[in-house]
Motif scaffolding. Structure first.
Motif, PDB file in Angstrom:
ATOM      1  N   ARG A 261      50.361  30.261  39.602  1.00  0.00           N
ATOM      2  CA  ARG A 261      49.743  31.589  39.653  1.00  0.00           C
ATOM      3  C   ARG A 261      48.479  31.509  40.491  1.00  0.00           C
ATOM      4  N   CYS A 262      48.312  32.452  41.419  1.00  0.00           N
ATOM      5  CA  CYS A 262      47.133  32.500  42.281  1.00  0.00           C
ATOM      6  C   CYS A 262      46.418  33.832  42.095  1.00  0.00           C
ATOM      7  N   VAL A 263      45.090  33.775  42.097  1.00  0.00           N
ATOM      8  CA  VAL A 263      44.283  34.985  41.891  1.00  0.00           C
ATOM      9  C   VAL A 263      43.138  34.993  42.899  1.00  0.00           C
ATOM     10  N   LEU A 264      42.994  36.107  43.611  1.00  0.00           N
ATOM     11  CA  LEU A 264      41.800  36.383  44.397  1.00  0.00           C
ATOM     12  C   LEU A 264      41.085  37.525  43.702  1.00  0.00           C
ATOM     13  N   LEU A 265      39.852  37.296  43.290  1.00  0.00           N
ATOM     14  CA  LEU A 265      39.156  38.259  42.438  1.00  0.00           C
ATOM     15  C   LEU A 265      37.873  38.735  43.104  1.00  0.00           C
ATOM     16  N   ASP A 266      37.806  40.041  43.404  1.00  0.00           N
ATOM     17  CA  ASP A 266      36.616  40.655  44.009  1.00  0.00           C
ATOM     18  C   ASP A 266      36.151  39.901  45.247  1.00  0.00           C
ATOM     19  N   CYS A 267      37.071  39.650  46.164  1.00  0.00           N
ATOM     20  CA  CYS A 267      36.768  38.951  47.410  1.00  0.00           C
ATOM     21  C   CYS A 267      36.635  39.952  48.561  1.00  0.00           C
ATOM     22  N   ARG A 268      35.603  39.783  49.367  1.00  0.00           N
ATOM     23  CA  ARG A 268      35.411  40.652  50.529  1.00  0.00           C
ATOM     24  C   ARG A 268      36.472  40.337  51.574  1.00  0.00           C
ATOM     25  N   ILE A 269      37.111  41.382  52.115  1.00  0.00           N
ATOM     26  CA  ILE A 269      38.181  41.196  53.094  1.00  0.00           C
ATOM     27  C   ILE A 269      38.064  42.242  54.189  1.00  0.00           C
ATOM     28  N   THR A 270      38.428  41.862  55.411  1.00  0.00           N
ATOM     29  CA  THR A 270      38.318  42.786  56.545  1.00  0.00           C
ATOM     30  C   THR A 270      39.656  43.444  56.873  1.00  0.00           C
ATOM     31  N   LYS A 293      38.995  47.844  46.609  1.00  0.00           N
ATOM     32  CA  LYS A 293      37.874  48.716  46.261  1.00  0.00           C
ATOM     33  C   LYS A 293      36.852  48.686  47.386  1.00  0.00           C
ATOM     34  N   GLU A 294      36.178  49.820  47.552  1.00  0.00           N
ATOM     35  CA  GLU A 294      35.167  49.949  48.596  1.00  0.00           C
ATOM     36  C   GLU A 294      33.792  49.989  47.945  1.00  0.00           C
ATOM     37  N   TYR A 295      32.883  49.114  48.414  1.00  0.00           N
ATOM     38  CA  TYR A 295      31.559  49.020  47.802  1.00  0.00           C
ATOM     39  C   TYR A 295      30.471  49.163  48.862  1.00  0.00           C
ATOM     40  N   GLY A 296      29.317  49.644  48.419  1.00  0.00           N
ATOM     41  CA  GLY A 296      28.092  49.551  49.213  1.00  0.00           C
ATOM     42  C   GLY A 296      28.020  50.500  50.390  1.00  0.00           C
ATOM     43  N   ILE A 297      26.839  50.501  50.998  1.00  0.00           N
ATOM     44  CA  ILE A 297      26.580  51.352  52.158  1.00  0.00           C
ATOM     45  C   ILE A 297      27.437  50.940  53.336  1.00  0.00           C
ATOM     46  N   SER A 298      27.686  49.635  53.448  1.00  0.00           N
ATOM     47  CA  SER A 298      28.465  49.124  54.569  1.00  0.00           C
ATOM     48  C   SER A 298      29.950  49.422  54.449  1.00  0.00           C
ATOM     49  N   LYS A 299      30.367  49.964  53.284  1.00  0.00           N
ATOM     50  CA  LYS A 299      31.767  50.318  53.044  1.00  0.00           C
ATOM     51  C   LYS A 299      32.704  49.116  53.194  1.00  0.00           C
ATOM     52  N   ASP A 300      32.268  47.965  52.700  1.00  0.00           N
ATOM     53  CA  ASP A 300      33.112  46.780  52.726  1.00  0.00           C
ATOM     54  C   ASP A 300      34.252  46.937  51.726  1.00  0.00           C
ATOM     55  N   TRP A 301      35.397  46.350  52.078  1.00  0.00           N
ATOM     56  CA  TRP A 301      36.545  46.359  51.183  1.00  0.00           C
ATOM     57  C   TRP A 301      36.611  45.053  50.409  1.00  0.00           C
ATOM     58  N   PHE A 302      36.913  45.167  49.106  1.00  0.00           N
ATOM     59  CA  PHE A 302      37.065  44.001  48.251  1.00  0.00           C
ATOM     60  C   PHE A 302      38.472  44.012  47.655  1.00  0.00           C
ATOM     61  N   ILE A 303      39.082  42.851  47.649  1.00  0.00           N
ATOM     62  CA  ILE A 303      40.448  42.732  47.171  1.00  0.00           C
ATOM     63  C   ILE A 303      40.499  41.971  45.854  1.00  0.00           C
ATOM     64  N   SER A 304      41.330  42.444  44.940  1.00  0.00           N
ATOM     65  CA  SER A 304      41.696  41.697  43.733  1.00  0.00           C
ATOM     66  C   SER A 304      43.218  41.645  43.706  1.00  0.00           C
ATOM     67  N   VAL A 305      43.765  40.479  43.879  1.00  0.00           N
ATOM     68  CA  VAL A 305      45.212  40.336  43.953  1.00  0.00           C
ATOM     69  C   VAL A 305      45.638  39.080  43.201  1.00  0.00           C
ATOM     70  N   SER A 306      46.738  39.159  42.508  1.00  0.00           N
ATOM     71  CA  SER A 306      47.287  37.983  41.820  1.00  0.00           C
ATOM     72  C   SER A 306      48.789  37.957  42.001  1.00  0.00           C
ATOM     73  N   TRP A 307      49.330  36.779  42.098  1.00  0.00           N
ATOM     74  CA  TRP A 307      50.769  36.614  42.236  1.00  0.00           C
ATOM     75  C   TRP A 307      51.199  35.287  41.627  1.00  0.00           C
ATOM     76  N   SER A 308      52.451  35.232  41.280  1.00  0.00           N
ATOM     77  CA  SER A 308      53.058  33.989  40.793  1.00  0.00           C
ATOM     78  C   SER A 308      54.262  33.671  41.663  1.00  0.00           C
ATOM     79  N   THR A 309      54.504  32.412  41.876  1.00  0.00           N
ATOM     80  CA  THR A 309      55.653  32.027  42.680  1.00  0.00           C
ATOM     81  C   THR A 309      56.920  32.131  41.859  1.00  0.00           C
TER      82      THR A 309
END
Length: 313
Positions: A261-270, A293-309
């Motif tokens: 199982r892999c999890v990316l939690l609240d990571c900034r992504i372009t 999710k979009e945060y802040g004045i800069s409107k950066d995108w944050f990803i939360s994704v999880s998957w299992s093989t």
């Protein structure tokens, strides 16, 4: 206040906390372990009772306090400090857990002396240790089951033979100890530094490692290829990831012989759209969460994704 009842209650409280810590340590679950919230609450109750005993001029209470919290931000009055240290001295050879957090470097010398005194006299009983800004400490002869070592805490003579869970910043001495004695560690949380060579050297020797939680500015996918066969869950939290990083992590997880199982939690992504579309097209993985999710004045995108093989039959 009935002294015998108070003494029995304090002993029961400490026994329940010990049992709860042991249960959390031995479980393999998706929940992150917080071993030290209950001990602080119990300590506050006992310190308050001890102060009340003094105010009412009652006979000395032999209260049991084997789970202690030394946190400069949580202890506010001289009465509380004096009562706590009296209770510690009464139980100093039987301390089971200690959460010692001092928040400024100028406190380190005083902190280090007191913490070293406590751990040196509870060598046979101390199993759970959380440290921050405690300076240099010698842990020779300790059989720790859990260790959290943050900034400003430097350890020597650490033996990880009995350790099940560990949370550290990237300290070479601790990683070196793990390389030789960390075969029973199942949960490991790390702050990623600039160099990954020491981590890659230590990982293959952690033959029981089940869950790895990584934090840092940038994800180092190359680390994953150093992990032992026992790994079943990898979490990367709060850093920066690219589409290439996500793709590499998915490909790594699919290359394993066991379900991971892999999890990316609240990571900034372009590359939000590219990542999302590519993930949906993948075979061999079961996506259990994919949120942006979009945060802040800069409107950066944050990803939360999880998957299992999904293992092929």
């Amino acid at each position: 206040m009935c002294a015998p009842v108070a003494e029995r209650m304090s002993k029961h409280m400490m026994d329940v906390i010990t049992s709860d810590m042991e249960s959390k340590l031995l479980s393999i679950s998706d929940q992150e372990m917080d071993l030290f919230s209950t001990p602080y609450l119990a300590q506050s109750i006992l310190v308050g009772g001890f102060i009340e005993r003094l105010a009412n001029k009652q006979p000395c209470l032999q209260l049991t306090l084997t789970h202690i919290s030394l946190d400069a931000y949580r202890i506010h009055t001289i009465k509380e400090i004096d009562a706590l240290h009296t209770l510690i001295d009464m139980n100093i050879s039987n301390i089971t857990s200690m959460d010692a957090q001092f928040h400024h470097t100028f406190q380190q010398e005083l902190a280090s002396n007191r913490v070293q005194e406590i751990i040196s006299q509870s060598r046979e009983s101390l199993s759970y240790l959380k440290l921050k800004y405690t300076g240099q400490l010698d842990l020779h002869g300790f059989k720790l089951k859990y260790l959290s070592c943050e900034y400003g805490a430097y350890l020597s003579n650490l033996d990880c033979t009995y350790m099940r869970s560990c949370s550290i910043t990237s300290q070479e001495r601790i990683l070196q100890s793990m390389s030789f004695t960390g075969k029973n560690i199942t949960h490991l949380q790390l702050w990623l530094g600039e160099s990954i060579d020491r981590l890659c050297a230590a990982f293959p020797n952690l033959t029981s490692l089940h869950t790895l939680i990584l934090q840092g500015r940038n994800l180092r996918v190359a680390l994953l290829y150093c992990l032992p066969e026992s790994i079943r869950k990898v979490v990367y939290r709060g850093g920066n990831v690219s589409f290439k990083d996500v793709k590499s992590m998915v490909e790594w997880s699919k290359s394993r012989d066991a379900c991971v199982r892999c999890v990316l939690l609240d990571c900034r992504i372009t590359a939000k759209l590219t990542t999302c579309n590519w993930m949906k097209q993948q075979d061999g993985i079961d996506i259990t969460q994919c949120e942006f999710k979009e945060y802040g004045i800069s409107k950066d995108w944050f990803i939360s994704v999880s998957w299992s093989t999904i293992l092929s039959k």
